[in-house]
Scaffold this motif. Structure first.
Motif, PDB file in Angstrom:
ATOM      1  N   LEU A   1      16.574  25.459 -55.867  1.00 55.91           N
ATOM      2  CA  LEU A   1      15.839  26.363 -56.759  1.00 55.91           C
ATOM      3  C   LEU A   1      16.588  26.495 -58.082  1.00 55.91           C
ATOM      4  CD1 LEU A   1      15.289  29.314 -54.237  1.00 55.91           C
ATOM      5  CD2 LEU A   1      13.529  27.730 -55.008  1.00 55.91           C
ATOM      6  N   ILE A   2      15.836  26.501 -59.164  1.00 56.37           N
ATOM      7  CA  ILE A   2      16.420  26.896 -60.450  1.00 56.37           C
ATOM      8  C   ILE A   2      16.127  28.387 -60.553  1.00 56.37           C
ATOM      9  CG2 ILE A   2      16.393  26.581 -62.956  1.00 56.37           C
ATOM     10  CD1 ILE A   2      15.241  23.724 -62.428  1.00 56.37           C
ATOM     11  N   VAL A   3      17.171  29.199 -60.370  1.00 61.18           N
ATOM     12  CA  VAL A   3      16.947  30.645 -60.226  1.00 61.18           C
ATOM     13  C   VAL A   3      17.117  31.414 -61.536  1.00 61.18           C
ATOM     14  CG1 VAL A   3      17.510  30.698 -57.759  1.00 61.18           C
ATOM     15  CG2 VAL A   3      19.342  31.047 -59.442  1.00 61.18           C
ATOM     16  N   GLY A   4      17.572  30.779 -62.575  1.00 63.42           N
ATOM     17  CA  GLY A   4      17.734  31.493 -63.841  1.00 63.42           C
ATOM     18  C   GLY A   4      18.514  30.631 -64.811  1.00 63.42           C
ATOM     19  N   VAL A   5      18.837  31.278 -65.958  1.00 64.01           N
ATOM     20  CA  VAL A   5      18.430  32.601 -66.355  1.00 64.01           C
ATOM     21  C   VAL A   5      17.287  32.477 -67.346  1.00 64.01           C
ATOM     22  CG1 VAL A   5      20.734  33.531 -66.024  1.00 64.01           C
ATOM     23  CG2 VAL A   5      20.100  32.760 -68.309  1.00 64.01           C
TER      24      VAL A   5
ATOM     25  N   PRO B   1      12.909  31.854 -63.302  1.00 64.82           N
ATOM     26  CA  PRO B   1      14.158  32.380 -63.891  1.00 64.82           C
ATOM     27  C   PRO B   1      14.459  33.839 -63.538  1.00 64.82           C
ATOM     28  CG  PRO B   1      12.814  31.267 -65.549  1.00 64.82           C
ATOM     29  CD  PRO B   1      11.971  31.363 -64.326  1.00 64.82           C
ATOM     30  N   SER B   2      13.442  34.604 -63.166  1.00 64.07           N
ATOM     31  CA  SER B   2      13.696  36.030 -62.862  1.00 64.07           C
ATOM     32  C   SER B   2      14.414  36.220 -61.525  1.00 64.07           C
ATOM     33  CB  SER B   2      12.389  36.816 -62.875  1.00 64.07           C
ATOM     34  OG  SER B   2      11.431  36.138 -62.107  1.00 64.07           O
ATOM     35  N   TYR B   3      14.474  35.186 -60.689  1.00 63.30           N
ATOM     36  CA  TYR B   3      15.176  35.363 -59.408  1.00 63.30           C
ATOM     37  C   TYR B   3      16.627  35.804 -59.631  1.00 63.30           C
ATOM     38  CZ  TYR B   3      11.484  32.636 -56.969  1.00 63.30           C
ATOM     39  OH  TYR B   3      10.308  32.162 -56.437  1.00 63.30           O
ATOM     40  N   PHE B   4      17.261  35.266 -60.669  1.00 60.96           N
ATOM     41  CA  PHE B   4      18.699  35.521 -60.832  1.00 60.96           C
ATOM     42  C   PHE B   4      19.001  37.020 -60.943  1.00 60.96           C
ATOM     43  CE2 PHE B   4      22.793  35.515 -63.245  1.00 60.96           C
ATOM     44  CZ  PHE B   4      23.550  34.905 -62.251  1.00 60.96           C
ATOM     45  N   VAL B   5      18.080  37.778 -61.500  1.00 54.25           N
ATOM     46  CA  VAL B   5      18.342  39.215 -61.699  1.00 54.25           C
ATOM     47  C   VAL B   5      17.542  40.081 -60.717  1.00 54.25           C
ATOM     48  CG1 VAL B   5      18.954  38.900 -64.127  1.00 54.25           C
ATOM     49  CG2 VAL B   5      16.580  39.416 -63.533  1.00 54.25           C
ATOM     50  N   THR B   6      16.952  39.459 -59.719  1.00 63.21           N
ATOM     51  CA  THR B   6      16.190  40.223 -58.718  1.00 63.21           C
ATOM     52  C   THR B   6      17.101  40.541 -57.542  1.00 63.21           C
ATOM     53  OG1 THR B   6      14.128  39.150 -59.357  1.00 63.21           O
ATOM     54  CG2 THR B   6      14.172  40.159 -57.170  1.00 63.21           C
TER      55      THR B   6
ATOM     56  N   ARG C   1      16.616  37.164 -49.587  1.00 63.08           N
ATOM     57  CA  ARG C   1      15.352  36.541 -49.172  1.00 63.08           C
ATOM     58  C   ARG C   1      15.492  35.018 -49.138  1.00 63.08           C
ATOM     59  NH1 ARG C   1      11.187  40.271 -52.769  1.00 63.08           N
ATOM     60  NH2 ARG C   1      11.194  42.052 -51.350  1.00 63.08           N
ATOM     61  N   ILE C   2      16.144  34.455 -50.134  1.00 62.36           N
ATOM     62  CA  ILE C   2      16.292  32.991 -50.181  1.00 62.36           C
ATOM     63  C   ILE C   2      17.177  32.525 -49.038  1.00 62.36           C
ATOM     64  CG2 ILE C   2      17.217  31.054 -51.537  1.00 62.36           C
ATOM     65  CD1 ILE C   2      16.296  32.700 -54.074  1.00 62.36           C
ATOM     66  N   SER C   3      18.258  33.252 -48.777  1.00 66.87           N
ATOM     67  CA  SER C   3      19.138  32.812 -47.682  1.00 66.87           C
ATOM     68  C   SER C   3      18.449  32.972 -46.338  1.00 66.87           C
ATOM     69  CB  SER C   3      20.481  33.543 -47.709  1.00 66.87           C
ATOM     70  OG  SER C   3      20.335  34.850 -47.243  1.00 66.87           O
ATOM     71  N   SER C   4      17.499  33.885 -46.248  1.00 69.44           N
ATOM     72  CA  SER C   4      16.778  33.984 -44.974  1.00 69.44           C
ATOM     73  C   SER C   4      15.773  32.846 -44.818  1.00 69.44           C
ATOM     74  CB  SER C   4      16.131  35.360 -44.810  1.00 69.44           C
ATOM     75  OG  SER C   4      14.811  35.345 -45.229  1.00 69.44           O
TER      76      SER C   4
ATOM     77  N   TYR D   1      25.962  38.402 -66.695  1.00 75.05           N
ATOM     78  CA  TYR D   1      25.803  37.443 -65.599  1.00 75.05           C
ATOM     79  C   TYR D   1      26.643  37.773 -64.372  1.00 75.05           C
ATOM     80  CZ  TYR D   1      23.768  34.609 -69.386  1.00 75.05           C
ATOM     81  OH  TYR D   1      23.011  34.156 -70.439  1.00 75.05           O
ATOM     82  N   ILE D   2      27.851  38.236 -64.604  1.00 71.57           N
ATOM     83  CA  ILE D   2      28.750  38.456 -63.471  1.00 71.57           C
ATOM     84  C   ILE D   2      28.183  39.496 -62.498  1.00 71.57           C
ATOM     85  CG2 ILE D   2      30.218  40.086 -64.757  1.00 71.57           C
ATOM     86  CD1 ILE D   2      31.360  37.694 -61.962  1.00 71.57           C
ATOM     87  N   LEU D   3      27.507  40.505 -63.029  1.00 70.54           N
ATOM     88  CA  LEU D   3      26.959  41.549 -62.152  1.00 70.54           C
ATOM     89  C   LEU D   3      25.928  40.955 -61.196  1.00 70.54           C
ATOM     90  CD1 LEU D   3      26.427  44.593 -64.545  1.00 70.54           C
ATOM     91  CD2 LEU D   3      28.481  43.863 -63.321  1.00 70.54           C
ATOM     92  N   HIS D   4      25.098  40.091 -61.717  1.00 66.24           N
ATOM     93  CA  HIS D   4      24.068  39.470 -60.880  1.00 66.24           C
ATOM     94  C   HIS D   4      24.702  38.466 -59.916  1.00 66.24           C
ATOM     95  CE1 HIS D   4      21.506  41.428 -63.752  1.00 66.24           C
ATOM     96  NE2 HIS D   4      22.045  40.727 -64.729  1.00 66.24           N
TER      97      HIS D   4
END
Ligand SMILES: Nc1ncnc2c1ncn2[C@@H]1O[C@H](COP(=O)(O)OS(=O)(=O)O)[C@@H](OP(=O)(O)O)[C@H]1O
Length: 314
Positions: free
Chosen positions: A65-69, A126-131, A137-140, A200-203
């Protein structure tokens, strides 16, 4: 065969697969609740072998997945990597792990392009990175999913984000009014999304609770423009793909001001990204930019230390 045809002639699917594959006829029950951690279960596998023997093409869940940003250069990475013969990518953003999770994995899988066993499936949102819920959910879905994050100087990214919003809603307050509390320089409003996304580090800390760093690959949004082949070489390595996309596939389009893909064959057209990519940014005063750079510095340093790469955003 002309030069470009020769480049693209290599683009035929290979026979071995770089990822552990989910069975072709794996079925998923409905996701019981939007936040359920329920992943695929062994007993839900209907006869995968006989199914794929009948029809080698099937909709698979994404392996990567391309998750962001947001505004990092995610569309460019998707459009560049999808010329690889062993990659099939969804062109639109499905927003499954943020907005559409209650539709269930079967819905999500049904959106994916059909693939051969040798091909990997990819999507970008791209919004996955900050969700907050996205990593869990992805790891599940699969804890071996590979994650690509395209990062860019957070100050430029914020201006790009604001420029995009302004193009749709011309009446919004100025960038400065939104970026600083009480509109006075100095106190940055980190609750404004355009600012928050760039911390970025927080996410990333949230992602690292569910994924190992080695499962994540960080693309430099800046180098993607100056050296697309180099960045895409590293993306191919990360995905376990043969390096097929090289500098022969790109040319710099002076009108667009960005690298574009060369035409696939004599009849095809060269491909640049659309008008919404590479907009002229709103002019922001030097002092404002410096204040924001100051604000982001500690977050950037921690981010560089964590990922082990210096993106040189100062
Ligand atoms: N080759 C090429 N062509 C055009 N644009 C390119 C390219 N490579 C990177 N970029 C940069 O991509 C930025 C848009 O990022 P995203 O695609 O992630 O945006 S979005 O979140 O999907 O809206 C976009 O941001 P802006 O320049 O601010 O518009 C571009 O700088």
């Amino acid at each position: 065969m002309n030069g470009n045809s020769a480049i693209y002639a290599q683009l035929v699917p290979s026979t071995s697969h770089p990822f552990p594959r989910m069975p072709a006829c794996l079925t998923f029950g409905p996701v019981s609740s939007p936040d359920s951690d329920r992943g695929p279960k062994e007993e839900e596998v209907s006869d995968g072998k006989s199914c794929s023997a009948l029809n080698p093409w099937r909709h698979g869940l994404p392996n990567a997945l391309i998750v962001g940003v947001k505004k990092g250069g995610t569309r460019a990475v998707l459009e560049f990597i999808r010329i690889h013969p062993d990659v099939r990518a969804l062109g639109t953003e499905p927003h499954f792990f943020d907005r559409n999770y209650d539709r269930g994995l079967d819905w999500y899988r049904g959106l994916m392009p059909r693939t051969l066993d040798s091909q990997i499936t990819l999507e970008k949102t791209p919004s996955y990175f900050v969700t907050r819920e996205a990593p869990r959910r992805i790891s599940s879905m699969s804890h071996v999913t590979k994650l690509i994050v395209v990062v860019r100087n957070p100050v430029t990214r914020a201006i790009s984000d604001y420029t995009q919003t302004l193009s749709k809603k011309p009446d919004i307050p100025t960038f400065e009014e939104l970026a600083f509390k009480n509109s006075s320089l100095g106190v940055v409003d980190s609750s404004w999304n355009a600012i928050r996304i760039g911390m970025y580090i927080l996410h990333l800390e949230n992602w690292l609770q569910y994924f190992r760093l080695s499962q994540m690959h960080f693309v430099s949004g800046e180098r993607l423009i100056t050296d697309p082949a180099g960045e895409m070489g590293r993306v191919q390595d990360f995905l376990g793909l043969k390096r097929i996309i090289t500098d022969k596939h790109f040319y710099f389009n002076r009108t667009k001001g960005f690298p574009c893909l060369k035409k696939p064959e004599s009849s095809g057209q060269p491909r640049c990204l659309g008008k919404s990519k590479g907009r002229t940014h709103v002019q922001i005063e030097r002092e404002v930019i410096e204040q924001l750079q100051e604000f982001y510095r500690p977050f950037n340093i921690k981010f560089f230390e964590t990922v082990g790469q210096d993106f040189k955003w100062d």
